[in-house]
Design a protein around this motif. Structure first.
Motif, PDB file in Angstrom:
ATOM      1  N   LYS A 280       0.695  -1.420   0.076  1.00  0.00           N
ATOM      2  CA  LYS A 280      -0.072  -0.203  -0.124  1.00  0.00           C
ATOM      3  C   LYS A 280       0.974   1.214  -0.064  1.00  0.00           C
ATOM      4  O   LYS A 280       0.486   2.246  -0.674  1.00  0.00           O
ATOM      5  N   ALA A 281       2.022   1.166   0.680  1.00  0.00           N
ATOM      6  CA  ALA A 281       2.783   2.440   0.713  1.00  0.00           C
ATOM      7  C   ALA A 281       3.367   2.514  -0.518  1.00  0.00           C
ATOM      8  O   ALA A 281       3.636   3.789  -1.024  1.00  0.00           O
ATOM      9  N   MET A 282       3.884   1.752  -1.222  1.00  0.00           N
ATOM     10  CA  MET A 282       4.539   1.812  -2.700  1.00  0.00           C
ATOM     11  C   MET A 282       3.651   2.302  -3.448  1.00  0.00           C
ATOM     12  O   MET A 282       4.022   2.918  -4.622  1.00  0.00           O
ATOM     13  N   ARG A 283       2.241   2.187  -3.423  1.00  0.00           N
ATOM     14  CA  ARG A 283       1.307   2.637  -4.480  1.00  0.00           C
ATOM     15  C   ARG A 283       0.531   3.971  -4.039  1.00  0.00           C
ATOM     16  O   ARG A 283      -0.126   4.388  -4.503  1.00  0.00           O
TER      17      ARG A 283
ATOM     18  N   PRO B 125       7.772  13.189  -2.574  1.00  0.00           N
ATOM     19  CA  PRO B 125       8.453  13.669  -3.781  1.00  0.00           C
ATOM     20  C   PRO B 125       7.620  13.625  -5.154  1.00  0.00           C
ATOM     21  O   PRO B 125       8.072  14.631  -5.909  1.00  0.00           O
ATOM     22  N   ALA B 126       6.618  13.299  -5.189  1.00  0.00           N
ATOM     23  CA  ALA B 126       5.735  13.198  -6.280  1.00  0.00           C
ATOM     24  C   ALA B 126       5.081  14.817  -6.508  1.00  0.00           C
ATOM     25  O   ALA B 126       4.763  14.791  -7.494  1.00  0.00           O
TER      26      ALA B 126
ATOM     27  N   ASP C  53       8.047  12.474 -15.217  1.00  0.00           N
ATOM     28  CA  ASP C  53       6.946  11.692 -15.828  1.00  0.00           C
ATOM     29  C   ASP C  53       6.651  12.072 -17.112  1.00  0.00           C
ATOM     30  O   ASP C  53       6.105  11.412 -18.022  1.00  0.00           O
ATOM     31  N   GLU C  54       6.790  13.592 -17.255  1.00  0.00           N
ATOM     32  CA  GLU C  54       6.345  14.197 -18.622  1.00  0.00           C
ATOM     33  C   GLU C  54       7.512  13.649 -19.826  1.00  0.00           C
ATOM     34  O   GLU C  54       6.953  13.303 -20.757  1.00  0.00           O
ATOM     35  N   THR C  55       8.672  13.310 -19.229  1.00  0.00           N
ATOM     36  CA  THR C  55       9.703  13.055 -20.235  1.00  0.00           C
ATOM     37  C   THR C  55       9.564  11.308 -20.632  1.00  0.00           C
ATOM     38  O   THR C  55       9.714  11.060 -21.646  1.00  0.00           O
ATOM     39  N   PHE C  56       9.156  10.683 -19.542  1.00  0.00           N
ATOM     40  CA  PHE C  56       9.001   9.161 -19.817  1.00  0.00           C
ATOM     41  C   PHE C  56       7.742   8.736 -19.440  1.00  0.00           C
ATOM     42  O   PHE C  56       7.584   8.329 -18.292  1.00  0.00           O
ATOM     43  N   PRO C  57       6.621   9.012 -20.182  1.00  0.00           N
ATOM     44  CA  PRO C  57       5.557   8.678 -19.891  1.00  0.00           C
ATOM     45  C   PRO C  57       5.216   7.071 -19.794  1.00  0.00           C
ATOM     46  O   PRO C  57       4.299   6.814 -18.842  1.00  0.00           O
TER      47      PRO C  57
ATOM     48  N   ASP D 165       2.741   3.171 -15.151  1.00  0.00           N
ATOM     49  CA  ASP D 165       2.495   2.204 -14.258  1.00  0.00           C
ATOM     50  C   ASP D 165       3.082   2.733 -12.769  1.00  0.00           C
ATOM     51  O   ASP D 165       3.997   3.055 -12.546  1.00  0.00           O
ATOM     52  N   CYS D 166       2.216   3.061 -12.133  1.00  0.00           N
ATOM     53  CA  CYS D 166       2.527   3.598 -10.604  1.00  0.00           C
ATOM     54  C   CYS D 166       3.292   2.718  -9.663  1.00  0.00           C
ATOM     55  O   CYS D 166       3.983   3.151  -8.931  1.00  0.00           O
TER      56      CYS D 166
END
Length: 467
Positions: A259-262, A278-279, A288-292, A297-298
Motif C-alpha cells: 500500500k505504501a508503494m502505491r 516527492p511526487a 513523468d512528462e519525459t518518460f510517460p 504504471d505507478c
C-alpha cells in the motif's frame, strides 16, 4: 471425504496437494456455463467464480478457507454432517504468525503454480524453489528442543537476533551466548552454536548480502567475467553488495508494504502549493512528462542515491573507512576511501540499475495477485562536494572545480588557497550587494558564467582516454 487437510500449514506438502486435487476433481462437476465455480480460497471466500486452474493457483498461496468444511457450493448438501471436516489445530500461532508471513514474502508468489498443467491465461506461469520453501517451513515447525511448545528454531533465532540488534551486541559476545544456551538447553536441541549459523538460517529469508572481492589496488572487481579467478593473495578490499532487485520485489509481494508503494498515485491528494511527497516536486513531474511509458504504471520505482564516507568505530585516528552507497545496495570496506577508483565499486550497482531501467524484472503484485514488469530509475543523488567527486568522477579541486560552470568557473588564488569568491555574479544586476565593496574590495559588474550544454559535455568526454 477427509477435510482435515485444509488446516495443514505447509501447503507444499504432498498430502495437501493431493487432497486439494481431489477437491478440484469434485468441483469440476459443478461448473457454470462459463466453466467457472466459486473459489474457496481465503481471499475470494466463495464470493468470486474462477476456472479450476485459477482456483488451484489461489489455494496454494492463500490457503483454503478453514471454516468451509461443508462444501455445499461444490456438491455437499446443507445437512451434511462430517466430523472429519473440522480441524481445530491452532498450534503456537502467537510466535509463528509473523515469521510465517515473512517466509511467504521471502518465497514470493512463485509457489502459486505447482500444477503441471497451468495454462489459464488469467494466471501466468511462474517458477518456484520448492526445496528452499520447505526448508524454511521445517525450521518454523520444528521445536527448539523436544517438549518446547513456545519456540521453534526459526522464531527463537529471529527474536534473539532482534535483541542483539537492539542492544548492539558484538558478534563474538552473541556467539558466546549461543554456546551457553546450547549447553543449558536439553539434549537434542536445535539451537545454533554461532552467529554464523544464525546468519545462514536468516539468509533463506532474503536478509543476506553478496560479497565481491576487490583488488588491493582498486583496479578491478572479482565480478562477472572475473568471478572464477583465484583470490588475489595480497587483496585487502572487499565489497559488500546488497542487490536491489529482490528487495524491490519483496516490497510488492508483502501486503504490509504494498500500500505504501502505491500510495503516491492511488491515495495521495495532489497539491501544487505544498510539498508533502516527492511526487509533488518538479523533478518527479518533469521525469513523468519525459518518460510517460515509465510513469503510466505507478508500481515503477523512483530511487534516490546517497553516498558519503564515515568511520564506523567513531575514532578518526583508526585507519579504517566505510563508504555506503545508500540506494540500499553496497558497502565499501578498506583502510582508506576508494578515491578516484570509486567507479570500479559501482559496477554491480550500475549493471543492476541498467537492467531495471532498460528491461525490468518480473515481480508479483500481492494486491492484484498478478505478475507485472517492475522497472526502476534513479531520480535523485544526495552527497556532499567531496563525495560528488568520487561518485561522478569530477574533480572538485582546482580552479575549475564547479561541475556546472566547468571552464567558466569564477575562481582565484588567495594565499596558496583557491577561492570561489565571485558568488555575487548570480545576483540580479541591480542588486545593492553588487555595489558593496565589503566583500572583496571591488564592485561586482560581471554576469553569471555560461553553463555548458549537453552537447559540449559529450564532446569533452569523447576526448578522454579510455585505457
Amino acid at each position: 471425504m477427509d477435510r482435515s487437510w485444509i488446516s495443514i500449514k505447509n501447503r507444499c506438502r504432498k498430502e495437501y496437494y493431493d487432497r486439494m486435487n481431489s477437491f478440484l476433481n469434485v468441483a469440476r462437476n459443478h461448473l457454470n456455463s462459463e466453466g467457472k465455480t466459486l473459489c474457496p480460497c481465503t481471499l475470494c471466500l466463495n464470493n468470486i467464480r474462477h476456472t479450476i486452474e485459477t482456483i488451484r493457483n489461489h489455494i496454494i498461496p492463500n490457503g483454503f478457507t478453514t471454516t468451509y468444511t461443508k462444501w455445499y457450493n461444490h456438491g455437499d448438501s446443507f445437512d451434511y454432517n462430517d466430523d472429519n471436516g473440522s480441524s481445530d489445530e491452532k498450534g503456537d500461532e502467537s510466535n509463528c504468525d509473523e515469521v510465517r508471513a515473512a517466509i511467504n514474502d521471502a518465497a514470493g508468489p512463485s509457489f502459486v503454480s505447482l500444477s503441471e498443467n497451468t495454462n489459464d491465461p488469467e494466471e501466468p506461469p511462474m517458477t518456484f524453489d520448492k526445496s528452499r520453501y520447505d526448508k524454511m517451513f521445517n525450521e518454523l515447525e520444528s521445536k527448539l528442543y523436544p517438549g518446547c511448545n513456545d519456540f521453534s528454531t526459526l522464531t527463537f533465532v529471529v527474536k534473539l537476533m532482534h535483541i542483539k540488534v537492539l542492544n548492539k551486541w558484538s558478534d563474538k559476545s552473541f556467539t558466546m551466548l549461543l554456546s551457553l544456551i546450547k549447553q543449558v538447553l536439553p539434549h537434542q536441541n536445535r539451537c545454533p552454536e554461532s552467529y554464523y549459523e544464525c546468519k545462514k538460517l536468516l539468509l533463506e529469508l532474503g536478509l543476506g548480502y553478496e560479497n565481491i572481492d576487490v583488488c588491493l589496488h582498486d583496479c578491478a572487481l572479482y565480478y562477472r567475467d572475473n568471478k572464477d579467478i583465484q583470490h588475489c593473495p595480497i587483496c585487502q578490499h572487499q565489497l559488500r553488495y546488497f542487490p536491489i532487485t529482490p528487495r524491490l520485489k519483496r516490497l510488492y509481494s508483502s501486503k504490509h508494504t504494498l500500500k505504501a508503494m502505491r500510495w503516491h498515485k492511488e491515495f495521495r491528494d495532489p497539491d501544487d502549493e505544498r510539498l508533502r511527497h516527492p511526487a509533488d516536486g518538479l523533478a518527479w513531474k518533469h521525469f513523468d512528462e519525459t518518460f510517460p511509458d515509465f510513469a503510466k504504471d505507478c508500481r515503477n520505482v523512483r530511487l534516490g542515491l546517497a553516498s558519503d564516507g564515515f568511520n564506523p568505530f567513531g575514532n578518526m585516528s583508526t585507519t579504517y573507512s566505510c563508504w555506503p552507497v545508500i540506494l540500499i545496495p553496497l558497502l565499501i570496506h578498506g583502510p582508506k576511501s576508494p578515491g578516484k577508483d570509486f567507479d570500479i565499486f559501482m559496477r554491480p550497482l550500475i549493471d543492476e540499475l541498467k537492467q531495471l531501467w532498460n528491461v525490468g524484472v518480473q515481480a508479483y503484485d500481492s494486491h492484484n495477485r498478478q505478475l507485472f514488469n517492475l522497472r526502476a530509475a534513479v531520480l535523485w543523488t544526495i552527497n556532499d562536494f567531496p563525495a560528488y567527486a568520487y561518485l561522478f568522477g569530477w574533480s572538485t579541486k582546482g580552479y575549475k572545480a564547479c561541475p556546472v560552470c566547468v571552464e567558466n568557473t569564477p575562481s582565484r588564488g588567495i594565499r596558496k588557497k583557491i577561492s570561489y569568491a565571485r558568488n555575487r555574479v548570480f545576483l540580479q544586476e541591480n542588486h545593492r550587494w553588487r555595489k558593496n565593496k565589503d566583500f572583496d574590495g571591488a564592485v561586482e559588474l560581471g554576469r553569471p558564467p555560461r553553463q555548458c550544454s549537453e552537447e559540449e559535455l559529450l564532446i569533452s568526454l569523447d576526448s578522454f582516454p579510455t585505457e
